[in-house]
Design a protein around this motif. Structure first.
Motif, short mmCIF file in Angstrom:
data_model
loop_
_atom_site.label_atom_id
_atom_site.label_comp_id
_atom_site.label_asym_id
_atom_site.label_seq_id
_atom_site.Cartn_x
_atom_site.Cartn_y
_atom_site.Cartn_z
N ARG A 131 0.84 -1.21 0.00
CA ARG A 131 0.00 0.00 0.00
C ARG A 131 0.87 1.26 0.00
NH1 ARG A 131 -4.97 -1.76 0.41
NH2 ARG A 131 -5.56 -3.37 1.90
N TYR B 4 -3.69 -11.80 1.25
CA TYR B 4 -3.11 -11.51 -0.07
C TYR B 4 -1.59 -11.37 0.02
CZ TYR B 4 -7.94 -10.02 -1.02
OH TYR B 4 -9.30 -9.96 -1.14
N GLN C 96 -13.51 -16.24 -9.85
CA GLN C 96 -13.92 -15.32 -8.79
C GLN C 96 -12.69 -14.86 -8.00
OE1 GLN C 96 -14.40 -16.91 -5.17
NE2 GLN C 96 -14.01 -14.76 -4.63
N ALA D 130 -10.46 -12.43 -10.02
CA ALA D 130 -11.05 -11.08 -10.08
C ALA D 130 -10.81 -10.36 -8.75
CB ALA D 130 -12.54 -11.18 -10.39
N GLN D 131 -10.98 -11.08 -7.65
CA GLN D 131 -10.82 -10.45 -6.34
C GLN D 131 -9.35 -10.07 -6.07
OE1 GLN D 131 -12.97 -12.50 -3.22
NE2 GLN D 131 -11.81 -11.40 -1.63
N ASN E 38 -7.16 -9.32 -8.34
CA ASN E 38 -6.84 -8.16 -9.18
C ASN E 38 -7.45 -6.87 -8.64
OD1 ASN E 38 -5.05 -9.39 -10.98
ND2 ASN E 38 -6.76 -10.28 -12.13
N ASP E 39 -8.64 -6.99 -8.04
CA ASP E 39 -9.25 -5.81 -7.38
C ASP E 39 -8.34 -5.31 -6.27
OD1 ASP E 39 -11.48 -5.62 -8.86
OD2 ASP E 39 -12.88 -6.44 -7.37
N TRP E 40 -7.86 -6.24 -5.47
CA TRP E 40 -6.97 -5.88 -4.35
C TRP E 40 -5.69 -5.23 -4.88
CZ3 TRP E 40 -2.04 -7.78 -2.92
CH2 TRP E 40 -1.59 -7.35 -1.68
N LYS E 41 -5.14 -5.81 -5.93
CA LYS E 41 -3.89 -5.25 -6.49
C LYS E 41 -4.09 -3.83 -7.04
CE LYS E 41 -1.51 -8.39 -9.01
NZ LYS E 41 -1.30 -9.70 -9.73
N ASP E 42 -5.32 -3.57 -7.53
CA ASP E 42 -5.62 -2.23 -8.06
C ASP E 42 -5.49 -1.15 -6.99
OD1 ASP E 42 -6.02 -3.11 -10.58
OD2 ASP E 42 -8.23 -3.16 -10.47
N GLY E 43 -5.64 -1.52 -5.73
CA GLY E 43 -5.57 -0.53 -4.64
C GLY E 43 -4.16 -0.28 -4.13
#
Ligand code: CA
Length: 449
Positions: A86, A362, A411, A414-415, A417-422
């Motif tokens: 982060r 993660y 699923q 996708a989850q 990749n969502d986490w990595k986007d942040g």
């Protein structure tokens, strides 16, 4: 007049009593220790009686992880209670000019605010420059090395040469030391906890053992002559010395009557390395990669006053939980814990909450990622793709279920990749050779070669 002085006395008493009730907090961090290389983890040849005794009287996290499979990012997560990606602390060993983001509040910063005195003995590895120095990051006292991986003996021609970040320093000044470094760290830790001071203490005892170089004393090696592999013999002796230091620390806490109300954490900063003759079996892989051997570590908490029933705690936990739990133990309000990725484990350990602390965990570093959802484990390797395992049936990650569990995989991908986007962009990189080496290892294990 009289009533005022009584009121003041009462206020003072309340403050000093509450300070007295606050537990001391110690983190014992091993470096590159293998999953099965302690007595309580079932080792056949390593002996660790003092660590075993703490583990068997504490809460053993059987599915306990660190947030990275290499030193520096794992320590950044541990010190902040946040996924280190982060704030861009993704790759290992910050370059000479860089270090852990100065905006981050460390566990030492937070405990100081709660009335603790704070000390770090051992390895830092979160930046070599003065601005990143432990004394600038919440530690009142520091004895150790800015960087990592050094000789276990004083070496003025190399690590202890002026200006070397591997040199041993005490509060900013280079120092000479006599004897074996693990023993020296052990004594400095004891000296710190017994400083005359009424405040509770936080000690981060960050061993360099059993990370290479494989230096051990002849006396300690002689205890392990039954181990024929000489590197493994040195490794066993290095762990024996770490265990001895921990035993002395425990004895000194008992002697001062502080053992009952000291929260002690023990874990390794990542899995066993390929170079130190460690054993991670039955887990697959090792330090540096995303299989369980990289991130699942020997991990327990010991706090007789609060954790009265020793037990094994099987839901997954992560090193990030140490900050939230320690702050809660030190009296932080729930609001103070906002922004942390870790959870306060106390209500879970004490069975006030019956859900697992984490639904997901993660991991991500540059070219490789992983994610847990209960027993399911997804791994991503750049330029190769994904693999999926069910750890409940296949702890050794030998059967890739990515094809047979298509819906679940999609699923989870996708989850993840969502986490990595942040996440923030990594603030520094690693050499391409690590991608090639570790990519090969991941693919070799996935393909069962
Ligand atoms: Ca390490």
């Amino acid at each position: 007049m009289k009533s005022t002085s009584i009121i003041l006395t009462l206020v003072f008493l309340t403050i000093s009593l509450s300070a007295k009730d606050k537990p001391n907090i110690i983190i014992l961090l091993a470096d590159d220790l293998g999953w099965s290389d302690l007595g309580f983890q079932g080792s056949a040849d390593i002996r660790s009686p003092h660590i075993d005794s703490l583990a068997s009287n504490g809460i053993q996290f059987t599915d306990g992880h660190v947030s990275a499979s290499v030193c520096s990012p794992s320590r950044a997560g541990l010190m902040t209670g946040r996924y280190q990606q982060r704030f861009g602390h993704e790759a290992n060993s910050p370059p000479e000019s860089a270090g852990m983001d100065l905006e981050q509040v460390t566990l030492a910063d937070a405990l100081k605010k709660l009335g603790y005195r704070t000390g770090l003995v051992g390895k830092w590895h979160l930046g070599n420059q003065d601005v990143y120095y432990p004394n600038q990051r919440g530690f009142d006292y520091f004895y150790g090395l800015r960087s990592g991986s050094r000789s276990y003996f004083y070496n003025p021609k190399k690590e202890d040469k002026a200006g070397n970040a591997k040199g041993i320093e005490e509060n900013g000044k280079p120092v000479k030391f006599n004897g074996y470094l693990t023993d020296v760290f052990g004594q400095k830790a004891i000296d710190f906890i017994h400083e005359e001071d009424d405040r509770p203490f936080f000690l981060f005892h960050s061993f360099t053992a059993p990370h290479g170089p494989m230096h051990a004393t002849e006396e300690d090696k002689a205890l392990f002559v039954s181990i024929k592999n000489t590197k493994r013999r040195s490794y066993a002796a290095m762990i024996w010395a770490m265990d001895r230091a921990i035993g002395k620390l425990v004895n000194s806490l008992k002697a001062s009557g502080e053992f009952e109300n000291t929260l002690i954490w023990f874990l390794s900063d990542n899995g066993g390395a390929t170079g130190n003759a460690s054993i991670n079996l039955p887990l697959a892989g090792h330090k540096g990669i995303k299989f369980e051997g990289g991130t699942r570590v020997p991990f327990f908490a010991h706090w007789p006053k609060q954790f009265k029933e020793p037990k094994k705690f099987d839901p997954m936990v992560i090193s990030l939980d140490i900050m939230a739990t320690s702050l809660a133990a030190a009296g932080a309000k729930v609001n103070d814990l906002k922004g942390l990725d870790g959870m306060n484990l106390i209500p879970f350990i004490q069975e006030e909450k019956s859900t697992p602390p984490h639904k997901n965990l993660y991991w991500h570093k540059l070219w490789f990622s992983a994610m847990r959802e209960g027993p399911w484990k997804l791994i991503y390797v750049q330029d190769y793709g994904y693999a999926l395992y069910n750890l409940e049936e296949d702890l050794g990650e030998s059967t890739n279920l990515i094809q047979s569990e298509k819906k679940r995989s999609e699923q989870m991908i996708a989850q993840l990749n969502d986490w990595k986007d942040g996440l923030e962009k990594p603030r520094w990189d690693e050499a391409e050779v690590w991608f090639r080496t570790h990519s090969k290892t991941h693919i070799r294990i996935i393909e069962g070669e």
